[in-house]
Design an enzyme around this catalytic site. Structure first.
Site, short mmCIF file in Angstrom:
data_model
loop_
_atom_site.label_atom_id
_atom_site.label_comp_id
_atom_site.label_asym_id
_atom_site.label_seq_id
_atom_site.Cartn_x
_atom_site.Cartn_y
_atom_site.Cartn_z
N GLY A 1 -4.40 -33.37 2.63
CA GLY A 1 -3.70 -32.94 3.83
C GLY A 1 -2.66 -31.86 3.56
N ALA B 1 -11.81 -16.02 5.36
CA ALA B 1 -11.67 -16.80 6.59
C ALA B 1 -11.32 -18.25 6.29
CB ALA B 1 -12.96 -16.71 7.41
N GLY B 2 -10.49 -18.45 5.26
CA GLY B 2 -9.93 -19.77 5.02
C GLY B 2 -8.65 -19.91 5.85
N GLU C 1 2.55 -38.51 -1.32
CA GLU C 1 1.78 -38.15 -2.52
C GLU C 1 2.73 -38.03 -3.70
OE1 GLU C 1 -0.67 -34.74 -1.73
OE2 GLU C 1 -2.13 -35.94 -0.63
N TRP D 1 -12.71 -27.97 2.27
CA TRP D 1 -12.92 -28.98 1.23
C TRP D 1 -11.66 -29.81 0.98
CZ3 TRP D 1 -16.76 -27.92 -3.19
CH2 TRP D 1 -17.84 -27.18 -2.71
N ALA D 2 -10.53 -29.34 1.51
CA ALA D 2 -9.26 -30.03 1.21
C ALA D 2 -9.32 -31.45 1.75
CB ALA D 2 -8.10 -29.26 1.81
N ARG E 1 1.99 -26.37 -8.79
CA ARG E 1 2.03 -26.56 -7.34
C ARG E 1 2.30 -28.03 -7.00
NH1 ARG E 1 -2.51 -27.79 -3.30
NH2 ARG E 1 -3.48 -28.68 -5.13
N SER F 1 -0.49 -26.14 -0.67
CA SER F 1 -1.21 -24.87 -0.57
C SER F 1 -1.75 -24.60 0.83
CB SER F 1 -2.34 -24.78 -1.59
OG SER F 1 -3.03 -25.97 -1.66
N HIS G 1 -7.01 -30.79 -11.75
CA HIS G 1 -6.98 -32.08 -11.05
C HIS G 1 -7.56 -33.11 -12.00
CE1 HIS G 1 -7.33 -35.17 -8.05
NE2 HIS G 1 -6.70 -34.39 -7.19
N HIS H 1 -8.48 -26.79 -10.41
CA HIS H 1 -8.34 -27.12 -8.99
C HIS H 1 -7.65 -26.00 -8.21
CE1 HIS H 1 -8.17 -29.78 -5.60
NE2 HIS H 1 -6.85 -29.81 -5.57
N ARG I 1 0.50 -35.08 -11.50
CA ARG I 1 -0.89 -34.65 -11.64
C ARG I 1 -1.19 -34.05 -13.02
NH1 ARG I 1 -3.23 -30.98 -6.82
NH2 ARG I 1 -3.22 -33.00 -5.78
C1 LIG Z 1 -11.72 -29.98 -3.23
C2 LIG Z 1 -10.37 -29.41 -2.87
C3 LIG Z 1 -9.41 -30.21 -2.28
C4 LIG Z 1 -8.16 -29.67 -1.93
N1 LIG Z 1 -7.25 -30.46 -1.29
C5 LIG Z 1 -6.09 -29.91 -0.85
C6 LIG Z 1 -5.18 -30.65 -0.06
O1 LIG Z 1 -5.41 -31.81 0.27
N2 LIG Z 1 -4.03 -30.04 0.35
C7 LIG Z 1 -3.74 -28.75 0.03
O2 LIG Z 1 -2.68 -28.24 0.43
N3 LIG Z 1 -4.60 -28.02 -0.71
C8 LIG Z 1 -5.76 -28.55 -1.14
N4 LIG Z 1 -6.64 -27.80 -1.86
C9 LIG Z 1 -6.33 -26.38 -2.08
C10 LIG Z 1 -6.56 -25.60 -0.79
O3 LIG Z 1 -7.71 -26.10 -0.14
C11 LIG Z 1 -6.75 -24.11 -1.06
O4 LIG Z 1 -5.76 -23.64 -1.91
C12 LIG Z 1 -6.68 -23.32 0.25
O5 LIG Z 1 -7.60 -23.85 1.18
C13 LIG Z 1 -6.98 -21.86 0.00
O6 LIG Z 1 -7.04 -21.22 1.24
P1 LIG Z 1 -7.30 -19.65 1.32
O7 LIG Z 1 -7.35 -19.32 2.76
O8 LIG Z 1 -6.34 -18.95 0.45
O9 LIG Z 1 -8.73 -19.45 0.63
P2 LIG Z 1 -10.13 -20.14 0.94
O10 LIG Z 1 -10.04 -21.23 1.91
O11 LIG Z 1 -10.73 -20.44 -0.39
O12 LIG Z 1 -10.96 -18.97 1.64
C14 LIG Z 1 -11.38 -17.84 0.92
C15 LIG Z 1 -12.13 -16.90 1.84
O13 LIG Z 1 -12.36 -15.67 1.15
C16 LIG Z 1 -13.74 -15.33 1.22
N5 LIG Z 1 -14.06 -14.53 0.04
C17 LIG Z 1 -13.84 -14.80 -1.27
N6 LIG Z 1 -14.23 -13.78 -2.05
C18 LIG Z 1 -14.71 -12.83 -1.19
C19 LIG Z 1 -15.27 -11.54 -1.37
N7 LIG Z 1 -15.42 -10.97 -2.58
N8 LIG Z 1 -15.67 -10.85 -0.27
C20 LIG Z 1 -15.53 -11.38 0.98
N9 LIG Z 1 -14.99 -12.59 1.21
C21 LIG Z 1 -14.60 -13.31 0.12
C22 LIG Z 1 -14.46 -16.65 1.33
O14 LIG Z 1 -15.74 -16.47 1.91
C23 LIG Z 1 -13.51 -17.39 2.28
O15 LIG Z 1 -13.76 -16.95 3.60
C24 LIG Z 1 -7.89 -28.32 -2.22
C25 LIG Z 1 -8.85 -27.52 -2.83
C26 LIG Z 1 -10.08 -28.05 -3.15
C27 LIG Z 1 -11.11 -27.15 -3.79
#
Ligand SMILES: Cc1cc2nc3c(=O)[nH]c(=O)nc-3n(C[C@H](O)[C@H](O)[C@H](O)COP(=O)(O)OP(=O)(O)OC[C@H]3O[C@@H](n4cnc5c(N)ncnc54)[C@H](O)[C@@H]3O)c2cc1C
Length: 515
Positions: A52, A12-13, A117, A48-49, A364, A369, A225, A329, A273
């Site tokens: 932006g 649910a990201g 950036e 956590w991002a 990247r 992302s 990072h 990161h 980076r």
């Molecule tokens: C501190 C930080 C800062 C960042 N800043 C930026 C930024 O400014 N700009 C940018 O573009 N990117 C940034 N990124 C990267 C970006 O945030 C991530 O790549 C992106 O949010 C990933 O999204 P996602 O939906 O793929 O996964 P996520 O948002 O990580 O969501 C993963 C989901 O999967 C679920 N999950 C995982 N494993 C399981 C399992 N086994 N069973 C059930 N559920 C599971 C979790 O509960 C969650 O709901 C940053 C990352 C971090 C850590």
């Protein structure tokens, strides 16, 4: 209610929630379950991002320019058609987010504020202070359709019958039927001793997809990072100090007070980076401390989240330089998908950080992302609307999986990957890491076996690629070689192989290989 769904979205990201929104618009009649470890809005890396979302929004910008920058960062391994989709559809997805109520920073005239950036030719990062991910996640979560069923649980198996997906197992025991399953389970940072990623980013989705027969791609490419706050006692997770601090003038200094980055690159703090991260690693190897001096900046006003994180860790950025270290990161590699998120297993889809769409190549571009999650999550939803929703007559019996992990063994995996597959790699270091992982195999049973699988596949891919490219930096092969201008491909049951760029995966290719 029965345990039969048309679609199960795992995660649910930004990626998983984008799939749900897009599906709702295309096919509201479908029964959709959203599986997550934490509540939407707070789940995964998305909230956590900080910086932006990159998008060609400004008058002086265009998708073509955004594509150029993305390809340049990707060091020859981006998939051009995927990048074109990312950059040209990005503005539409941002417009939709605004319509959902995302409150990004705006000028007095109501137009979006855009920041610039590193490695972007234009100002194109849409943001909300330094808590951009939180705002995006909030907007996406608040607008989730009521018909979507939230399921709190941990994915422990992807159930396959013949060559197609029929459902999933959650929490080691409960089976849910679904002819279409979307993996949006995020990254792998928690497999390393120092990471900016939240708990849960252990690559379980990657391992389970591989076990279900899906191909993985470019697993060795891990982005570091440069500036995570080096605090003790926080486990693997370290607070991130956003790049924008350096953009606004924060300096990297050592214990003598010397601003050392100019020794390593003419652009100093504003170098790319990976260059800054490697410079920090080198400076630390030479016995120095590395600190970020942001005392001249209005951190509390301009970077509220960073300020809060620092105070919580016992540092006041207004009065002291902050100890920093490079940390894992982002994972560029993942489950190989086509332009619509289809994997090599029928009925299994992937998007977001767990997937390899080809948009990031070997490195990247900053802030791409979140955009990838929005664009390719939306695409998966569109393509899914026409999928085959016939249920399997019955589900295969899946052995139970013990959820408990051996914390000491997991800590050992983190140390092994950090030293063997860190910022500076070598044959000797990676072979040592593989051997150490092998010795640990018996302690990484049950749920921990996914960590073993992912760690071993990442190291094997790193060993296989005998060159330096993008984020994969080897001390024994320091040059980029045209011979390696292709993807590392992991087909279950086969040795790592090199896939030429021309053979970039189209759906028929993917399916043909898996049959
Ligand atoms: C501190 C930080 C800062 C960042 N800043 C930026 C930024 O400014 N700009 C940018 O573009 N990117 C940034 N990124 C990267 C970006 O945030 C991530 O790549 C992106 O949010 C990933 O999204 P996602 O939906 O793929 O996964 P996520 O948002 O990580 O969501 C993963 C989901 O999967 C679920 N999950 C995982 N494993 C399981 C399992 N086994 N069973 C059930 N559920 C599971 C979790 O509960 C969650 O709901 C940053 C990352 C971090 C850590």
């Amino acid at each position: 209610m029965s345990d039969r769904f048309d679609v199960l979205v795992i995660g649910a990201g930004v990626a998983g929630m984008s799939v749900v929104h897009s599906l709702q618009a295309q096919a509201p009649q479908l029964r959709v379950g959203l599986v997550t470890l934490q509540a939407p809005g707070q789940a995964g890396a998305t909230p956590w991002a900080q910086g932006g979302v990159a998008v060609a929004w400004g008058q002086d910008d265009s998708p073509a320019l955004h594509t150029q920058d993305t390809l340049a960062a990707g060091a020859g391994l981006c998939r051009q058609d995927a990048v074109d989709a990312l950059t040209s559809e990005g503005p539409l997805r941002i417009q939709e987010l605004l319509e959902l109520g995302a409150d990004f920073d705006k000028h007095a005239d109501g137009t979006l504020e855009l920041t610039r950036e590193a490695a972007h030719q234009r100002r194109r990062v849409v943001h909300c202070g330094d808590a951009s991910g939180r705002e995006m996640a909030r907007a996406l979560a608040r607008a989730l359709p009521e018909s979507v069923e939230l399921i709190y649980g941990q994915l422990t198996r992807i159930l396959v019958q013949g060559s197609r997906v029929v459902g999933v197992q959650l929490d080691g025991q409960r089976s849910l039927a679904a002819p279409q399953v979307v993996l949006a389970s995020g990254g792998v940072g928690q497999l390393f001793a120092a990471t900016t990623n939240p708990a849960g980013a252990e690559g379980q989705g990657l391992a389970l997809a591989y076990e279900a027969g899906a191909q993985l791609r470019d697993m060795e490419f891990v982005q570091f990072h440069p500036t995570a706050l080096a605090v003790q006692g926080h486990g693997a997770n370290l607070p991130l100090l956003t790049e924008a601090l350096r953009g606004e003038g924060a300096r990297l200094i050592d214990e003598t007070g010397e601003a050392f980055m100019a020794q390593y690159h003419p652009a100093a703090e504003l170098a790319p980076r990976d260059v800054v991260a490697f410079a920090l690693w080198q400076h630390r190897q030479r016995g120095h401390q590395t600190l970020l001096d942001a005392r001249a900046l209005p951190v509390a006003q301009r970077f509220g989240q960073v300020h809060e994180l620092c105070l919580k860790a016992g540092f006041d950025p207004a009065v002291q330089p902050l100890p920093v270290t490079p940390a894992v990161h982002y994972h560029m590699g993942g489950v190989a998908v086509d332009l619509w998120g289809r994997t090599s297993v029928q009925g299994l889809w992937a998007c977001g950080e767990v997937s390899s769409t080809g948009v990031h190549g070997a490195n990247r571009l900053a802030s791409n992302s979140l955009l990838e999650g929005l664009v390719f999550g939306h695409r998966v939803g569109q393509a899914l609307a026409d999928a085959d929703f016939r249920q399997a007559a019955c589900l295969p019996t899946a052995p139970q999986v013990e959820l408990r992990q051996d914390p000491l063994a997991m800590a050992r995996v983190r140390e092994i990957l950090w030293s063997g597959l860190g910022l500076a790699r070598s044959q000797q270091g990676m072979e040592k890491a593989l051997a150490a992982l092998e010795r640990l195999r018996d302690r990484l049973t049950a749920c921990g076996s996914t960590a073993h699988t992912v760690a071993s596949l990442m190291v094997s891919s790193g060993l296989f690629r005998r060159e330096s490219r993008g984020a994969h930096r080897r001390l024994d092969y320091t040059q980029t070689s045209p011979h390696w201008a292709g993807h590392t491909l992991l087909v279950p049951g086969q040795a790592v192989q090199l896939q030429t760029l021309q053979a970039n995966l189209s759906t028929p290719d993917l399916l043909a290989r898996s049959l």
